[in-house]
Enzyme design. Structure first.
Site, mmCIF file in Angstrom:
data_model
loop_
_atom_site.group_PDB
_atom_site.id
_atom_site.type_symbol
_atom_site.label_atom_id
_atom_site.label_comp_id
_atom_site.label_asym_id
_atom_site.label_seq_id
_atom_site.Cartn_x
_atom_site.Cartn_y
_atom_site.Cartn_z
ATOM 1 N N GLU A 285 2.560 -7.278 6.688
ATOM 2 C CA GLU A 285 3.882 -7.052 7.270
ATOM 3 C C GLU A 285 4.238 -5.585 7.094
ATOM 4 O O GLU A 285 3.984 -5.010 6.036
ATOM 5 C CB GLU A 285 4.964 -7.882 6.555
ATOM 6 C CG GLU A 285 5.273 -9.180 7.236
ATOM 7 C CD GLU A 285 4.380 -10.297 6.742
ATOM 8 O OE1 GLU A 285 4.006 -10.253 5.557
ATOM 9 O OE2 GLU A 285 4.044 -11.190 7.562
ATOM 10 N N ILE B 57 0.871 -1.188 0.000
ATOM 11 C CA ILE B 57 0.000 0.000 0.000
ATOM 12 C C ILE B 57 0.903 1.231 0.000
ATOM 13 O O ILE B 57 1.942 1.254 0.685
ATOM 14 C CB ILE B 57 -0.971 0.025 1.209
ATOM 15 C CG1 ILE B 57 -1.900 1.255 1.147
ATOM 16 C CG2 ILE B 57 -0.236 -0.025 2.532
ATOM 17 C CD1 ILE B 57 -3.068 1.207 2.143
ATOM 18 N N TYR C 168 -2.657 1.208 10.407
ATOM 19 C CA TYR C 168 -3.143 -0.153 10.654
ATOM 20 C C TYR C 168 -3.795 -0.262 12.039
ATOM 21 O O TYR C 168 -4.840 -0.902 12.186
ATOM 22 C CB TYR C 168 -1.997 -1.164 10.520
ATOM 23 C CG TYR C 168 -1.262 -1.076 9.194
ATOM 24 C CD1 TYR C 168 -1.955 -0.760 8.014
ATOM 25 C CD2 TYR C 168 0.110 -1.289 9.092
ATOM 26 C CE1 TYR C 168 -1.291 -0.663 6.798
ATOM 27 C CE2 TYR C 168 0.775 -1.202 7.873
ATOM 28 C CZ TYR C 168 0.069 -0.874 6.742
ATOM 29 O OH TYR C 168 0.725 -0.779 5.532
#
Ligand SMILES: CC(C)(COP(=O)(O)OP(=O)(O)OC[C@H]1O[C@@H](n2cnc3c(N)ncnc32)[C@H](O)[C@@H]1OP(=O)(O)O)[C@@H](O)C(=O)NCCC(=O)NCCS
Length: 185
Positions: free
Chosen positions: A135, A101, A147
């Site tokens: 990850e 991303i 996140y």
């Protein structure tokens, strides 16, 4: 029957179809669509921008990832002819794994990354995923904040995951339970 056993006996087809649309965020309009080979030059340029001249994935990785139509989805966000962000996810068993991303630096902090991640979480849910994983470099605090905001938690450390930079990765996990969905949405 419990859903996980029912899916074991009757595996469902993965459906990662995605119709392009115009996205409105903070008074700006973007176009969001599935990535194709035609976007690779822009993807490499964006990677160079966010990783200070490096392209951790490179042309070969993008090309091979974009071929995995059966279980992978890559989305790109454009404003006019400028690629401003992208995200990738691979569905494996009942898990959605975020593979990559990034958002163009001049377009960061406008909600694009969050939108892309939420879109993938929704897609994984629709495909009966029970968890999301990813990850992230252990010193990439900006990405970790994103996140955590969406409910990912530290799972375990992968020592020297990024070999060239000799950096560790944190494996992060988000359970896709109904309770979790209520808390984050
Ligand atoms: C990580 C990244 C994708 C975030 O994209 P973004 O579009 O800027 O993120 P958003 O604007 O949607 O931010 C959503 C939330 O993430 C967190 N966040 C994002 N960038 C942050 C930063 N620089 N500092 C602190 N928190 C940050 C915040 O919680 C933010 O919510 P808020 O705006 O309500 O405070 C972007 O910084 C990026 O491309 N980084 C370089 C590439 C990278 O590291 N990718 C991740 C690889 S694992």
């Amino acid at each position: 029957m419990l859903r996980k056993f029912s899916l074991f006996f009757h595996p469902v087809e993965i459906d990662l179809s995605f119709s392009p649309f115009a996205l409105r965020l903070e008074n700006e309009t973007y176009q969001i669509m599935k990535a194709s080979d035609e976007n690779i030059a822009d993807l490499l340029k964006l990677e160079q921008e966010v990783y200070f001249g490096r392209t951790p994935w490179g042309r070969f990785s993008f090309k091979s990832e974009l071929k995995k139509h059966a279980n992978s989805l890559y989305l790109v966000v454009y404003q006019g002819s400028t690629l401003v962000g992208f995200v990738g996810m691979r569905m494996q068993a009942q898990e959605g794994h975020i593979t990559n991303i990034a958002v163009k630096p001049s377009f960061q902090r406008r909600g694009i990354g969050e939108f892309l991640l939420r879109t993938m979480i929704e897609m994984a849910r629709k495909n009966h995923a029970v968890q999301m994983t990813l990850e992230v470099r252990s010193d990439n605090y900006n990405a970790q904040s994103l996140y955590r905001k969406l409910g990912f938690k530290d799972n375990f450390i992968r020592k020297n995951y990024y070999i060239t930079e000799q950096a560790d990765a944190v494996n992060m996990l988000k359970k896709l339970t109904d309770k979790e969905q209520e808390e984050v949405n």
